[in-house]
Design an enzyme around this catalytic site. Structure first.
Site, PDB file in Angstrom:
ATOM      1  N   HIS A 271      31.591  44.230  45.571  1.00  0.00           N
ATOM      2  CA  HIS A 271      31.611  44.768  46.936  1.00  0.00           C
ATOM      3  C   HIS A 271      32.755  45.781  47.092  1.00  0.00           C
ATOM      4  O   HIS A 271      32.571  46.881  47.636  1.00  0.00           O
ATOM      5  CB  HIS A 271      31.764  43.606  47.925  1.00  0.00           C
ATOM      6  CG  HIS A 271      31.906  44.009  49.365  1.00  0.00           C
ATOM      7  ND1 HIS A 271      30.963  43.703  50.319  1.00  0.00           N
ATOM      8  CD2 HIS A 271      32.890  44.675  50.022  1.00  0.00           C
ATOM      9  CE1 HIS A 271      31.353  44.181  51.489  1.00  0.00           C
ATOM     10  NE2 HIS A 271      32.524  44.765  51.345  1.00  0.00           N
ATOM     11  N   GLU A 272      33.932  45.420  46.590  1.00  0.00           N
ATOM     12  CA  GLU A 272      35.111  46.292  46.751  1.00  0.00           C
ATOM     13  C   GLU A 272      35.017  47.536  45.868  1.00  0.00           C
ATOM     14  O   GLU A 272      35.433  48.631  46.288  1.00  0.00           O
ATOM     15  CB  GLU A 272      36.397  45.517  46.452  1.00  0.00           C
ATOM     16  CG  GLU A 272      36.652  44.305  47.352  1.00  0.00           C
ATOM     17  CD  GLU A 272      36.561  44.585  48.834  1.00  0.00           C
ATOM     18  OE1 GLU A 272      36.787  45.741  49.246  1.00  0.00           O
ATOM     19  OE2 GLU A 272      36.228  43.650  49.602  1.00  0.00           O
TER      20      GLU A 272
ATOM     21  N   GLN B 222      39.495  51.479  53.150  1.00  0.00           N
ATOM     22  CA  GLN B 222      39.260  50.799  54.435  1.00  0.00           C
ATOM     23  C   GLN B 222      40.462  50.906  55.368  1.00  0.00           C
ATOM     24  O   GLN B 222      40.358  50.615  56.562  1.00  0.00           O
ATOM     25  CB  GLN B 222      38.916  49.323  54.214  1.00  0.00           C
ATOM     26  CG  GLN B 222      37.610  49.103  53.478  1.00  0.00           C
ATOM     27  CD  GLN B 222      37.319  47.627  53.324  1.00  0.00           C
ATOM     28  OE1 GLN B 222      37.714  47.017  52.348  1.00  0.00           O
ATOM     29  NE2 GLN B 222      36.659  47.035  54.297  1.00  0.00           N
TER      30      GLN B 222
HETATM   31  C1  QAP Z   1      34.002  41.491  50.969  1.00  0.00           C
HETATM   32  O1  QAP Z   1      34.781  40.906  53.069  1.00  0.00           O
HETATM   33  C2  QAP Z   1      33.119  40.348  50.590  1.00  0.00           C
HETATM   34  O2  QAP Z   1      32.672  40.926  60.011  1.00  0.00           O
HETATM   35  C3  QAP Z   1      35.206  41.085  51.749  1.00  0.00           C
HETATM   36  O3  QAP Z   1      34.463  40.267  61.881  1.00  0.00           O
HETATM   37  C4  QAP Z   1      32.159  39.862  51.460  1.00  0.00           C
HETATM   38  O4  QAP Z   1      36.746  40.137  53.700  1.00  0.00           O
HETATM   39  C5  QAP Z   1      33.239  39.783  49.383  1.00  0.00           C
HETATM   40  C6  QAP Z   1      35.483  40.072  57.844  1.00  0.00           C
HETATM   41  C7  QAP Z   1      31.349  38.804  51.078  1.00  0.00           C
HETATM   42  C8  QAP Z   1      32.421  38.731  49.002  1.00  0.00           C
HETATM   43  C9  QAP Z   1      31.491  38.243  49.846  1.00  0.00           C
HETATM   44  C10 QAP Z   1      34.236  40.471  58.254  1.00  0.00           C
HETATM   45  C11 QAP Z   1      36.409  39.729  58.818  1.00  0.00           C
HETATM   46  C12 QAP Z   1      35.892  40.020  56.433  1.00  0.00           C
HETATM   47  C13 QAP Z   1      33.900  40.522  59.607  1.00  0.00           C
HETATM   48  C14 QAP Z   1      35.637  40.456  54.016  1.00  0.00           C
HETATM   49  C15 QAP Z   1      34.838  40.184  60.563  1.00  0.00           C
HETATM   50  C16 QAP Z   1      36.096  39.792  60.163  1.00  0.00           C
HETATM   51  C17 QAP Z   1      35.144  40.443  55.397  1.00  0.00           C
HETATM   52 CO    CO Z   2      33.902  45.836  52.593  1.00  0.00          CO
END
Ligand code: QAP
Ligand code: CO
Length: 174
Positions: free
Chosen positions: A137-138, A50
């Site tokens: 997810h990661e 990313q």
């Molecule tokens: C992955 O996601 C995740 O749209 C990490 O405008 C997601 O850190 C793991 C983010 C859900 C578990 C559950 C997204 C920040 C951050 C946005 C994130 C944004 C600003 C996403």
């Molecule tokens: Co992601």
């Protein structure tokens, strides 16, 4: 080390990340830059791809009950392999590389992984709850998979439409 986020639909996000073979200063510098970058951008998880590094490196920092992300809770995960998964759960996910879009995604409820830490030591971890979801997810990022790939055909079409409109608005406000 200055990092910038790679955003969908950049094809870079489709690259398969390579296993880390040397646990040197270069790796530590990347890890040391990824954590503050993730916090600054309001993330809870970040894969190296990313920020344009196609290596199997993840940082995770799940907020506690007060919504804080103390550095003691930081997880650095290198070369992860899922060794077991059980159950099923749905959570509204987002992604730093797909800004401002959130959708319900189904994943395993609990997982076990093998991985290496920043010094190359082998570890195991059993995860449930939000940590389990975040790790899945990661790890998908390491295989070039995004959470939007898991949407139904109609939801994916709705996403593409909304996202394209959002990108256009972003451009015209620049
Ligand atoms: C992955 O996601 C995740 O749209 C990490 O405008 C997601 O850190 C793991 C983010 C859900 C578990 C559950 C997204 C920040 C951050 C946005 C994130 C944004 C600003 C996403
Ligand atoms: Co992601």
């Amino acid at each position: 080390m200055k990092l910038t986020i790679v955003e969908y639909p950049d094809r870079k996000l489709r690259e398969k990340s390579k296993k880390v073979e040397v646990f040197d200063e270069k790796l530590h510098k990347l890890l040391d830059a990824m954590h503050p970058f993730m916090i600054k951008t309001n993330g809870i998880g970040l894969a190296a791809i990313q920020v344009a590094y196609a290596t199997q490196v993840l940082v995770l920092n799940i907020p506690d009950e007060d919504g804080e992300q103390p550095k003691e809770n930081l997880l650095e995960i290198i070369n992860p392999v899922i060794t077991s998964k059980n159950g099923s759960t749905v959570y509204q996910e987002g992604c730093l590389s797909v800004p401002s879009f959130y959708e319900d995604i189904q994943r395993s409820e609990t997982i076990s992984i093998n991985y290496q830490d920043r010094d190359g030591n082998t570890k195991t971890l059993d995860a449930d709850g939000l940590l389990s979801i975040a790790i899945q997810h990661e790890i998908d990022h390491l295989d070039g998979i995004l959470f939007i790939d898991k949407l139904s055909y109609s939801r994916r079409k709705k996403f593409e439409k909304e996202y394209k409109r959002m990108l256009k608005e972003k451009k015209s406000s620049k």
